[in-house]
Scaffold this active site. Structure first.
Site, PDB file in Angstrom:
ATOM      1  N   GLY A   8       0.835  -1.210   0.000  1.00 60.81           N
ATOM      2  CA  GLY A   8       0.000   0.000   0.000  1.00 60.81           C
ATOM      3  C   GLY A   8       0.862   1.250   0.000  1.00 60.81           C
ATOM      4  O   GLY A   8       0.470   2.303   0.512  1.00 60.81           O
ATOM      5  N   GLY A  12      -1.752   7.188   0.971  1.00 61.71           N
ATOM      6  CA  GLY A  12      -2.166   7.233   2.373  1.00 61.71           C
ATOM      7  C   GLY A  12      -1.057   6.919   3.365  1.00 61.71           C
ATOM      8  O   GLY A  12       0.074   7.387   3.251  1.00 61.71           O
ATOM      9  N   ASP A  32       2.314  -2.164  -4.557  1.00 64.34           N
ATOM     10  CA  ASP A  32       0.976  -1.570  -4.734  1.00 64.34           C
ATOM     11  C   ASP A  32       0.454  -1.928  -6.132  1.00 64.34           C
ATOM     12  O   ASP A  32       1.162  -2.577  -6.920  1.00 64.34           O
ATOM     13  CB  ASP A  32       1.031  -0.042  -4.546  1.00 64.34           C
ATOM     14  CG  ASP A  32      -0.285   0.511  -3.977  1.00 64.34           C
ATOM     15  OD1 ASP A  32      -1.349   0.251  -4.583  1.00 64.34           O
ATOM     16  OD2 ASP A  32      -0.250   1.164  -2.930  1.00 64.34           O
ATOM     17  N   ASP A  41      -1.321  -7.178  -7.676  1.00 63.02           N
ATOM     18  CA  ASP A  41      -2.693  -7.080  -7.173  1.00 63.02           C
ATOM     19  C   ASP A  41      -2.861  -8.080  -6.024  1.00 63.02           C
ATOM     20  O   ASP A  41      -2.908  -9.296  -6.249  1.00 63.02           O
ATOM     21  CB  ASP A  41      -3.664  -7.387  -8.326  1.00 63.02           C
ATOM     22  CG  ASP A  41      -5.117  -7.298  -7.875  1.00 63.02           C
ATOM     23  OD1 ASP A  41      -5.365  -7.079  -6.665  1.00 63.02           O
ATOM     24  OD2 ASP A  41      -5.994  -7.450  -8.745  1.00 63.02           O
ATOM     25  N   LEU A  42      -2.975  -7.564  -4.818  1.00 63.99           N
ATOM     26  CA  LEU A  42      -3.041  -8.449  -3.639  1.00 63.99           C
ATOM     27  C   LEU A  42      -4.418  -9.086  -3.449  1.00 63.99           C
ATOM     28  O   LEU A  42      -4.620  -9.816  -2.482  1.00 63.99           O
ATOM     29  CB  LEU A  42      -2.645  -7.666  -2.374  1.00 63.99           C
ATOM     30  CG  LEU A  42      -1.233  -7.078  -2.378  1.00 63.99           C
ATOM     31  CD1 LEU A  42      -0.961  -6.307  -1.084  1.00 63.99           C
ATOM     32  CD2 LEU A  42      -0.187  -8.170  -2.553  1.00 63.99           C
ATOM     33  N   SER A 114      -7.549  -1.778  12.518  1.00 61.60           N
ATOM     34  CA  SER A 114      -8.436  -0.612  12.505  1.00 61.60           C
ATOM     35  C   SER A 114      -9.216  -0.588  13.812  1.00 61.60           C
ATOM     36  O   SER A 114      -9.447  -1.647  14.413  1.00 61.60           O
ATOM     37  CB  SER A 114      -9.414  -0.738  11.328  1.00 61.60           C
ATOM     38  OG  SER A 114     -10.540   0.100  11.528  1.00 61.60           O
ATOM     39  N   TYR A 155     -15.568  -5.551   6.469  1.00 61.81           N
ATOM     40  CA  TYR A 155     -14.355  -4.755   6.744  1.00 61.81           C
ATOM     41  C   TYR A 155     -13.911  -4.974   8.185  1.00 61.81           C
ATOM     42  O   TYR A 155     -12.748  -5.322   8.439  1.00 61.81           O
ATOM     43  CB  TYR A 155     -14.636  -3.263   6.494  1.00 61.81           C
ATOM     44  CG  TYR A 155     -13.442  -2.383   6.800  1.00 61.81           C
ATOM     45  CD1 TYR A 155     -12.392  -2.265   5.902  1.00 61.81           C
ATOM     46  CD2 TYR A 155     -13.355  -1.688   8.011  1.00 61.81           C
ATOM     47  CE1 TYR A 155     -11.275  -1.482   6.199  1.00 61.81           C
ATOM     48  CE2 TYR A 155     -12.246  -0.907   8.316  1.00 61.81           C
ATOM     49  CZ  TYR A 155     -11.212  -0.795   7.410  1.00 61.81           C
ATOM     50  OH  TYR A 155     -10.105  -0.028   7.708  1.00 61.81           O
ATOM     51  N   LYS A 159     -10.503  -6.981   9.723  1.00 56.75           N
ATOM     52  CA  LYS A 159      -9.530  -6.357  10.627  1.00 56.75           C
ATOM     53  C   LYS A 159      -9.477  -7.095  11.975  1.00 56.75           C
ATOM     54  O   LYS A 159      -8.418  -7.146  12.610  1.00 56.75           O
ATOM     55  CB  LYS A 159      -9.868  -4.868  10.821  1.00 56.75           C
ATOM     56  CG  LYS A 159      -9.748  -4.040   9.535  1.00 56.75           C
ATOM     57  CD  LYS A 159      -8.324  -4.026   8.992  1.00 56.75           C
ATOM     58  CE  LYS A 159      -8.147  -3.057   7.841  1.00 56.75           C
ATOM     59  NZ  LYS A 159      -6.780  -3.060   7.299  1.00 56.75           N
TER      60      LYS A 159
HETATM   61  P1  NAD Z   1      -5.299   4.421   0.947  1.00 58.82           P
HETATM   62  O1  NAD Z   1      -6.464   4.081   0.090  1.00 58.82           O
HETATM   63  O2  NAD Z   1      -4.786   5.800   0.922  1.00 58.82           O
HETATM   64  O3  NAD Z   1      -4.091   3.417   0.661  1.00 58.82           O
HETATM   65  C1  NAD Z   1      -4.291   2.057   0.522  1.00 58.82           C
HETATM   66  C2  NAD Z   1      -3.350   1.510  -0.530  1.00 58.82           C
HETATM   67  O4  NAD Z   1      -3.616   0.113  -0.674  1.00 58.82           O
HETATM   68  C3  NAD Z   1      -3.536   2.165  -1.920  1.00 58.82           C
HETATM   69  O5  NAD Z   1      -2.311   2.632  -2.426  1.00 58.82           O
HETATM   70  C4  NAD Z   1      -4.102   1.035  -2.749  1.00 58.82           C
HETATM   71  O6  NAD Z   1      -3.735   1.077  -4.121  1.00 58.82           O
HETATM   72  C5  NAD Z   1      -3.522  -0.188  -2.036  1.00 58.82           C
HETATM   73  N1  NAD Z   1      -4.300  -1.369  -2.431  1.00 58.82           N
HETATM   74  C6  NAD Z   1      -5.649  -1.505  -2.380  1.00 58.82           C
HETATM   75  N2  NAD Z   1      -6.011  -2.666  -2.972  1.00 58.82           N
HETATM   76  C7  NAD Z   1      -4.870  -3.265  -3.377  1.00 58.82           C
HETATM   77  C8  NAD Z   1      -4.596  -4.458  -4.064  1.00 58.82           C
HETATM   78  N3  NAD Z   1      -5.575  -5.276  -4.506  1.00 58.82           N
HETATM   79  N4  NAD Z   1      -3.314  -4.791  -4.324  1.00 58.82           N
HETATM   80  C9  NAD Z   1      -2.296  -3.963  -3.938  1.00 58.82           C
HETATM   81  N5  NAD Z   1      -2.508  -2.805  -3.287  1.00 58.82           N
HETATM   82  C10 NAD Z   1      -3.774  -2.456  -3.030  1.00 58.82           C
HETATM   83  O7  NAD Z   1      -5.743   3.989   2.419  1.00 58.82           O
HETATM   84  P2  NAD Z   1      -5.178   4.286   3.877  1.00 58.82           P
HETATM   85  O8  NAD Z   1      -6.239   5.014   4.589  1.00 58.82           O
HETATM   86  O9  NAD Z   1      -3.806   4.798   3.857  1.00 58.82           O
HETATM   87  O10 NAD Z   1      -5.208   2.790   4.448  1.00 58.82           O
HETATM   88  C11 NAD Z   1      -4.052   2.065   4.848  1.00 58.82           C
HETATM   89  C12 NAD Z   1      -4.518   0.941   5.763  1.00 58.82           C
HETATM   90  O11 NAD Z   1      -5.090   1.497   6.938  1.00 58.82           O
HETATM   91  C13 NAD Z   1      -5.597   0.061   5.150  1.00 58.82           C
HETATM   92  O12 NAD Z   1      -5.345  -1.280   5.504  1.00 58.82           O
HETATM   93  C14 NAD Z   1      -6.871   0.538   5.827  1.00 58.82           C
HETATM   94  O13 NAD Z   1      -7.846  -0.460   5.916  1.00 58.82           O
HETATM   95  C15 NAD Z   1      -6.340   0.930   7.189  1.00 58.82           C
HETATM   96  N6  NAD Z   1      -7.176   1.892   7.923  1.00 58.82           N
HETATM   97  C16 NAD Z   1      -7.456   3.112   7.381  1.00 58.82           C
HETATM   98  C17 NAD Z   1      -8.210   4.021   8.123  1.00 58.82           C
HETATM   99  C18 NAD Z   1      -8.541   5.395   7.620  1.00 58.82           C
HETATM  100  O14 NAD Z   1      -9.397   6.066   8.216  1.00 58.82           O
HETATM  101  N7  NAD Z   1      -7.900   5.892   6.572  1.00 58.82           N
HETATM  102  C19 NAD Z   1      -8.683   3.661   9.392  1.00 58.82           C
HETATM  103  C20 NAD Z   1      -8.363   2.407   9.906  1.00 58.82           C
HETATM  104  C21 NAD Z   1      -7.595   1.537   9.164  1.00 58.82           C
END
Ligand code: NAD
Length: 282
Positions: A8, A12, A32, A41-42, A114, A155, A159
């Site tokens: 990822g 983010g 990513d 693609d994960l 999360s 979701y 988690k």
């Molecule tokens: P984001 O969407 O900014 O980043 C997530 C990244 O994961 C992206 O770059 C995306 O391309 C990559 N990704 C998604 N599907 C993929 C796939 N099939 N193969 C490879 N890569 C893939 O999100 P974020 O908010 O930075 O989230 C990071 C982590 O934190 C995630 O696991 C999310 O569930 C968790 N999270 C986020 C929040 C929030 O409020 N933002 C809260 C709790 C937990």
């Protein structure tokens, strides 16, 4: 300076973590869907295999740490992909990378959980059990009855499952016994593209904005990157199996007395078993 795998890494919190590690002089192998060192693609077993191999090739068989940040939010219609990326996209890579982590001195792993784990009511235990048993389809079937709430349930279930996996494995001989510190971070609502896409949908935006956050507002992605870097540092040498909540107080607000708690009666037998097995190993 160390070598770290970050999934990822293109957006983010994964991106802020990768940027901070690179700025500190470390080598980062980002994974990513695009704009990364390893593009994979994960959500598919083949993609996960390619990601695991690509990182191992680039790292030369030794990893000082890994950050499993790739994930999707509770997107409607994406339940199967949420299970595949959020749970299997972390577990399968960690299994493949474990020998490379064990080859390093005091390796650290941070998995993204999360605070939905402890603030989403009524997540069916069978969904969590199905994921831990490796059955994504059964997990998805387990939330069908929830209708519009199905993505949120899946979701949170993904988690919870990954947090349980982390705590279960962190203490084992193959992980803690091999010197690998395996922990999770549980963010609340952090302003990243994932949250921004939820805020762009009126229904989801209402739910996000009405959710209680005692300190107010949203978390900052760069600050979460600082937390992860800290959990990868020497300061975390004695941290194993922890799920660290960085969520503005929502978890404490909903369940102030749920944790810490004494060993409950139904956990007593396991407690005694583990004490005995530890004593035998000494
Ligand atoms: P984001 O969407 O900014 O980043 C997530 C990244 O994961 C992206 O770059 C995306 O391309 C990559 N990704 C998604 N599907 C993929 C796939 N099939 N193969 C490879 N890569 C893939 O999100 P974020 O908010 O930075 O989230 C990071 C982590 O934190 C995630 O696991 C999310 O569930 C968790 N999270 C986020 C929040 C929030 O409020 N933002 C809260 C709790 C937990």
């Amino acid at each position: 300076m160390g070598t770290y795998a970050v999934t990822g890494a293109a957006s983010g919190m994964g991106r802020t973590t990768a940027d901070k590690l690179r700025a500190a002089g470390h080598t980062v192998i980002g994974v990513d869907l695009a704009e990364s060192d390893v593009v994979a693609d994960l959500s598919t077993p083949q993609g996960r295999g390619a990601a695991a191999d690509g990182v191992l090739d680039a790292a030369g068989g030794r990893l000082d740490g890994a950050v499993l940040a790739a994930g999707l939010g509770p997107l409607p219609g994406k339940e199967a992909t949420i299970a595949q990326v959020n749970y299997f996209g972390a577990v399968e890579l960690l299994r493949a990378w474990r020998p490379a982590l064990a080859a390093a001195d005091r390796a650290k792993v941070v998995v993204f959980s999360s605070n939905s784990t402890s603030t989403t009511p009524l997540v069916p235990r069978r969904v969590v059990r199905a994921m831990l048993a490796g059955d994504a389809q059964k997990a998805v079937r387990g939330v069908r009855l929830f209708g519009r709430a199905a993505p949120a349930m899946l979701y949170a279930g993904s988690k919870i499952a990954i947090s349980h996996w982390v705590r279960e494995h962190a203490v084992r001989p193959e992980w803690a016994g091999a010197g690998i510190r395996l922990n999770a971070i549980a963010p609340g609502a952090i302003l990243t593209p994932l949250l921004e896409s939820q805020l762009a949908d009126p229904n989801q935006a209402r739910a996000v904005k009405s959710f209680p956050v005692p300190i107010g507002g949203f978390g900052d992605a760069s600050q979460l990157g600082d937390w992860v870097v800290f959990m990868l540092s020497d300061a975390a040498d004695f941290m194993v199996g922890s799920v660290v909540f960085v969520d503005g107080g929502s978890d404490a607000y909903f369940r102030p007395d749920a944790w810490p708690r004494p060993v409950p009666l139904r956990g007593l037998a396991r407690y005694i078993r583990r004490m005995r097995s530890h004593a035998r190993r000494r």
